[in-house]
Design a protein around this motif. Structure first.
Motif, short mmCIF file in Angstrom:
data_model
loop_
_atom_site.label_atom_id
_atom_site.label_comp_id
_atom_site.label_asym_id
_atom_site.label_seq_id
_atom_site.Cartn_x
_atom_site.Cartn_y
_atom_site.Cartn_z
N GLY A 178 0.79 -1.23 0.00
CA GLY A 178 0.00 0.00 0.00
C GLY A 178 0.82 1.28 0.00
N ILE A 179 1.82 1.33 -0.84
CA ILE A 179 2.63 2.56 -0.90
C ILE A 179 2.09 3.48 -1.99
CG2 ILE A 179 4.77 1.73 0.10
CD1 ILE A 179 5.73 1.03 -2.72
N GLU A 180 2.30 4.79 -1.77
CA GLU A 180 1.80 5.77 -2.75
C GLU A 180 2.93 6.68 -3.18
OE1 GLU A 180 -1.72 7.88 -1.54
OE2 GLU A 180 -2.49 6.08 -0.54
N THR A 181 2.92 7.01 -4.43
CA THR A 181 4.01 7.79 -5.02
C THR A 181 4.25 9.13 -4.33
OG1 THR A 181 4.84 8.74 -7.06
CG2 THR A 181 2.46 8.69 -6.84
N VAL A 182 3.17 9.75 -3.82
CA VAL A 182 3.33 11.08 -3.20
C VAL A 182 4.19 11.06 -1.94
CG1 VAL A 182 1.17 12.09 -4.07
CG2 VAL A 182 1.16 10.78 -1.93
N ASN A 183 4.34 9.90 -1.36
CA ASN A 183 5.10 9.80 -0.10
C ASN A 183 6.59 9.55 -0.30
OD1 ASN A 183 2.78 10.16 1.42
ND2 ASN A 183 2.26 7.98 1.27
N TYR A 184 7.01 9.49 -1.57
CA TYR A 184 8.42 9.16 -1.84
C TYR A 184 9.04 10.17 -2.81
CZ TYR A 184 7.04 4.81 0.28
OH TYR A 184 6.57 3.89 1.17
N SER A 185 10.36 10.24 -2.76
CA SER A 185 11.03 11.08 -3.76
C SER A 185 10.84 10.40 -5.11
CB SER A 185 12.51 11.20 -3.42
OG SER A 185 13.16 9.98 -3.61
N SER A 186 10.71 11.19 -6.16
CA SER A 186 10.46 10.60 -7.49
C SER A 186 11.66 9.77 -7.93
CB SER A 186 10.16 11.70 -8.50
OG SER A 186 11.21 12.62 -8.51
N PHE A 187 12.85 10.17 -7.49
CA PHE A 187 14.07 9.42 -7.81
C PHE A 187 13.97 7.99 -7.28
CE2 PHE A 187 18.35 8.10 -6.38
CZ PHE A 187 19.02 8.14 -7.60
N ASN B 222 9.36 10.40 2.20
CA ASN B 222 9.46 11.81 2.58
C ASN B 222 9.58 11.94 4.10
OD1 ASN B 222 9.24 12.42 -0.10
ND2 ASN B 222 7.01 12.74 -0.01
N ALA B 223 8.83 11.10 4.82
CA ALA B 223 8.87 11.18 6.29
C ALA B 223 10.27 10.82 6.79
CB ALA B 223 7.84 10.22 6.87
N GLY B 224 10.84 9.75 6.24
CA GLY B 224 12.18 9.33 6.64
C GLY B 224 13.21 10.39 6.27
N MET B 225 13.00 11.02 5.15
CA MET B 225 13.93 12.04 4.68
C MET B 225 13.95 13.24 5.64
SD MET B 225 15.94 12.05 2.07
CE MET B 225 15.43 11.40 0.50
N GLN B 226 12.81 13.53 6.26
CA GLN B 226 12.75 14.63 7.24
C GLN B 226 13.67 14.33 8.43
OE1 GLN B 226 11.38 17.70 7.03
NE2 GLN B 226 11.03 17.04 4.93
N THR B 227 13.67 13.07 8.85
CA THR B 227 14.58 12.67 9.95
C THR B 227 16.02 12.85 9.51
OG1 THR B 227 12.95 11.00 10.51
CG2 THR B 227 15.09 10.82 11.59
N ALA B 228 16.30 12.43 8.26
CA ALA B 228 17.67 12.54 7.75
C ALA B 228 18.11 14.01 7.72
CB ALA B 228 17.75 11.94 6.36
N LEU B 229 17.18 14.89 7.40
CA LEU B 229 17.51 16.33 7.32
C LEU B 229 18.02 16.88 8.64
CD1 LEU B 229 14.86 18.26 5.19
CD2 LEU B 229 17.35 18.48 5.07
N SER B 230 17.53 16.28 9.74
CA SER B 230 17.93 16.77 11.06
C SER B 230 19.33 16.26 11.45
CB SER B 230 16.91 16.34 12.11
OG SER B 230 16.93 14.92 12.21
N LEU B 231 19.90 15.36 10.66
CA LEU B 231 21.22 14.82 10.99
C LEU B 231 22.31 15.57 10.23
CD1 LEU B 231 20.28 11.02 10.75
CD2 LEU B 231 20.59 12.35 12.85
N GLU B 232 23.47 15.67 10.86
CA GLU B 232 24.58 16.44 10.29
C GLU B 232 25.02 15.91 8.92
OE1 GLU B 232 28.11 16.23 12.60
OE2 GLU B 232 29.12 17.83 11.50
N GLY B 233 25.25 16.81 8.00
CA GLY B 233 25.86 16.46 6.72
C GLY B 233 24.94 15.93 5.65
N ARG B 234 23.67 15.60 6.02
CA ARG B 234 22.77 14.96 5.06
C ARG B 234 22.17 15.97 4.07
NH1 ARG B 234 24.67 11.81 9.22
NH2 ARG B 234 23.78 9.72 9.20
#
Lengths: 442, 285
Positions: free
Chosen positions: A131-140, A368-380
């Motif tokens: 049940g995954i949807e395209t809007v929740n992921y980077s297009s890459f 996208n949700a996981g990417m938000q966590t990554a954004l809070s980490l140094e260097g990402r």
């Protein structure tokens, strides 16, 4: 007498050698989580499923932690996790597939998808149930889960080349910002390349035979080809497609890409020729910047280096960096056990929902949700910012051969002819096309 | 006597079973797979002699064969000559000889992957210790593993370093089996040390030499781990040996048929070399 002697030779060789029995690599890096059948406290049935991946670095510990967490959080499913190097992992996968006992969930890269789909070993049906949807992921990331228009995988993470730099060495050389273009990269690297008399690479009297610190480093293996691929895309040219029968290569653009990298080593002398481990040289203060993927971040986080990252520089007209991904696939199961199939889907859903934690491995979560966590980490951030410019290698059915990272491989030969042997860029382009076409026509 | 034979057969049985199941069986299967087109998963299709024909028309096979033979040439003579000389030296009553014997065997005990990693550091073009000292005396830097000219030689050097101690131990055992009476008699007859070495030591060591050559042939023709760790067959195809090519073909490209043919080619090469050495040493005499 003669027969006896030949027979003796044969037996000696058979006793000592193992040439025909194959030499599948010893899975020294194997990591497993043994099943804990008492997981459910003795009540109810535990469904055991197998999850295989190819992590051998610090990311292995992160994934082990995630699997353990899943096993502890619920009592109905037990995931047995196995991680080997990618090549022996896929050999083991195909062998187990033949034997009728493949894993329930297998991790791979998008460029490998086509060959396994063509072999008929992957099941696309469970994807709908996740049940995954395209809007929740980077297009890459999303794009890397398809082959010939059909989705065969759930995106787990993405990674791409970026530029790491040593902030202390930048300060010492009076450099304020990381380079954004090819010219800036050369100028910055020249300032950071120093000989044993303290002269820089762009100064008169610079001694190129006694360099104590190089401005830039990068791996001189198949990753050189990945850089060439990015530089081709920066010129608006991508000759590799999912269904190519021959490579439509623009020789001039390929030569431009190769020449840029060659100049860094042979003309400007800012990259150590034949470099083996840029991250180690960086941590040892021997190179001030290096090009690599986000998977190096846990190692840098454990060091005392003051580091930061920047996107892969824009050398030509467009921004582009080589990128890749890790995707979760469902091998085709002959036994068709509905409980295992359901458990596998549950586990993949859970991994997807918890992919923020996977960001600690250095890999950037696809969601996208996981990417938000990554954004809070140094260097990402620098890596995440170049996500839209990243380019995947295509999922061609012969990808394992044409994009192989070990000899004899067209891309490795091209990379090493360019960066180690300083061969003519046009000749390298011609040779690459010839070798790839030959493999494609086999 | 008959019951002794049965006991001996019983002792041999466990090894024979393992040998048949894990070595002989797969080898025979490999022979059949050589006639097939097979990617592990699908059904094997009979391909006739296609894989064998490909072998003769495959330029990469000839490159890998050339590399394998060159590697043999670079490693076999020093592994025989230097190990024998070391053994003769360490068979004398010298101080610290037990310590030296022990140190000599350490490289062999290390697993090849570890050896590869250690030498990768030593060989590093820019920051390796070898080039550091070469630069100090005005030589180098040498591109040990990254130049097509040097890479195979560099791996051969590591292989010699790695196996020398093992061969030396074998020779040492052989030397200690030679009766001191023979040397005593030669001395009485007025033989020099060199004459005793040529007329007594070398002939008496013939069976050991044969074994050392056979083991070295098998180890060097099948060289894999160190190359895998140090150069992965590169730069280009400069260190691509037959077994390296076999691995890539069978386990990376999933072409089991052609991979098996490469295995058969390795077996044939080994048998030919073992034959040559047995004829040269005239072991039947």
């Amino acid at each position: 007498m003669r027969t006896k002697r030949w027979l003796a030779s044969f037996l000696i060789v058979m006793l000592l050698a193992l040439p025909l029995a194959g030499c599948a690599a010893d899975p020294k890096q194997k990591a497993t989580n043994s099943p804990a059948s008492a997981n459910n406290g003795g009540s109810g049935k535990v469904v055991n499923i197998d999850f295989w991946g190819g992590w051998t670095g610090p990311d292995l510990n992160t994934m082990e932690g995630l699997v353990n967490k899943f096993n502890q959080e619920q009592s109905g499913i037990h995931v047995e996790f196995t991680s080997l190097q990618w090549t022996p992992l896929f050999t083991k996968f195909l062998t187990e597939m033949k034997g009728g006992n493949p894993p329930d969930v297998l991790v791979m890269h998008p460029f490998e998808l086509g060959q396994f789909v063509e072999m008929g070993v992957l099941d696309s049906k469970p994807i709908a149930d996740v049940g995954i949807e395209t809007v929740n992921y980077s297009s890459f990331a999303w794009g890397g889960t398809f082959y010939k228009g059909e989705q065969y995988a759930v995106p787990l993470d993405v990674h791409m080349h970026g530029l790491y730099y040593n902030k202390e060495l930048y300060n010492e050389s009076g450099i304020a910002n990381p380079p954004l273009t090819g010219d800036e990269l050369i100028a910055t690297a020249q300032k950071l390349t120093i000989d044993n008399n303290g002269k820089h690479a762009d100064e008169e009297g610079f001694d190129e035979n006694n360099i104590v610190q190089y401005g830039l480093g990068f791996s001189m293996n198949h990753h050189v080809f990945y850089q060439i691929y990015a530089l081709l895309n920066q010129q608006g040219h991508n000759p590799f497609t999912e269904d190519m029968k021959a490579v439509e290569l623009d020789e001039d653009k390929m030569a431009n890409a190769i020449a840029f990298l060659q100049d860094l080593v042979f003309k400007y002398k800012v990259v150590p020729k034949g470099e083996k481990s840029p991250v180690d040289d960086f941590m040892g203060g021997k190179v001030a910047m290096f090009i690599d993927g986000p998977w190096q971040m846990p190692k840098l986080e454990d060091s005392n280096i003051q580091w930061a990252s920047a996107p892969y520089p824009k050398v030509f007209d467009k921004s582009a960096a080589w990128g890749a991904a890790e995707i979760l696939t469902f091998p085709l199961k002959k036994d068709n056990d509905p409980e295992k199939a359901k458990a596998a889907i549950e586990f993949v859903k859970w991994l997807d929902n918890n992919s923020g934690e996977w960001a600690r491995s250095g890999q950037l979560p696809s969601s996208n949700a996981g990417m938000q966590t990554a954004l809070s980490l140094e260097g990402r951030e620098a890596f995440i910012n170049s996500l839209d410019n990243s380019v995947l290698l295509p999922s061609h059915p012969k990808a394992a051969q044409i994009f192989s990272s070990t000899a004899p491989s067209p891309i490795l030969t091209a990379a090493q002819d360019a960066i180690l042997n300083n061969k003519d860029p046009h000749e390298i382009a011609k040779q690459l096309k010839k070798e790839m076409d030959s493999l494609l026509q086999e | 006597m008959k019951s002794q034979g049965k006991v001996a057969a019983l002792f041999l049985l466990p090894y024979l079973l393992v040998f048949l199941v894990f070595r002989f069986g797969p080898s025979v299967a490999g022979l059949f797979i050589g006639f097939m087109k097979w990617n592990i998963v699908g059904d094997a299709e009979f391909a006739g002699l296609a894989n064998f024909k490909k072998l003769f028309n495959d330029p990469i096979f000839w490159v890998s064969l050339k590399n394998t033979l060159l590697f043999l040439l670079l490693t076999l003579p020093p592994l025989i000559v230097f190990s024998l000389l070391m053994a003769v030296l360490l068979n004398q009553k010298l101080r610290f000889r037990n310590a030296v014997r022990t140190i000599s065997i350490i490289p062999y005990v290390l697993i090849p992957a570890v050896v590869g990693i250690i030498w990768n550091w030593l060989y590093d073009n820019n920051f390796g210790i070898l080039n550091y000292y070469l630069k100090l005396i005005g030589l180098g830097p040498i591109e040990w593993l990254t130049s097509e000219k040097w890479a195979l030689f560099s791996i051969a050097l590591v292989t010699v370093w790695s196996y020398l101690g093992y061969n030396m131990i074998l020779y040492l055992a052989g030397l200690q089996d030679i009766s001191a009476d023979l040397y005593e008699a030669a001395k009485i007859d007025g033989a020099t040390g060199a004459q005793a070495f040529m007329r007594i030591t070398l002939p008496m060591l013939k069976p050991i030499t044969s074994m050392v050559i056979t083991l070295t042939l098998v180890n060097t023709i099948q060289i894999f781990d160190q190359i895998f760790v140090m150069t992965n067959g590169g730069p280009g195809t400069a260190t691509l040996t037959i077994v390296q090519y076999l691995y890539g073909t069978a386990f990376q490209n999933y072409n089991l048929g052609y991979g098996s043919v490469l295995g058969i080619a390795t077996l044939v090469i080994l048998i030919v070399f073992v034959q040559i050495q047995s004829r040269l040493l005239k072991l039947d005499d």
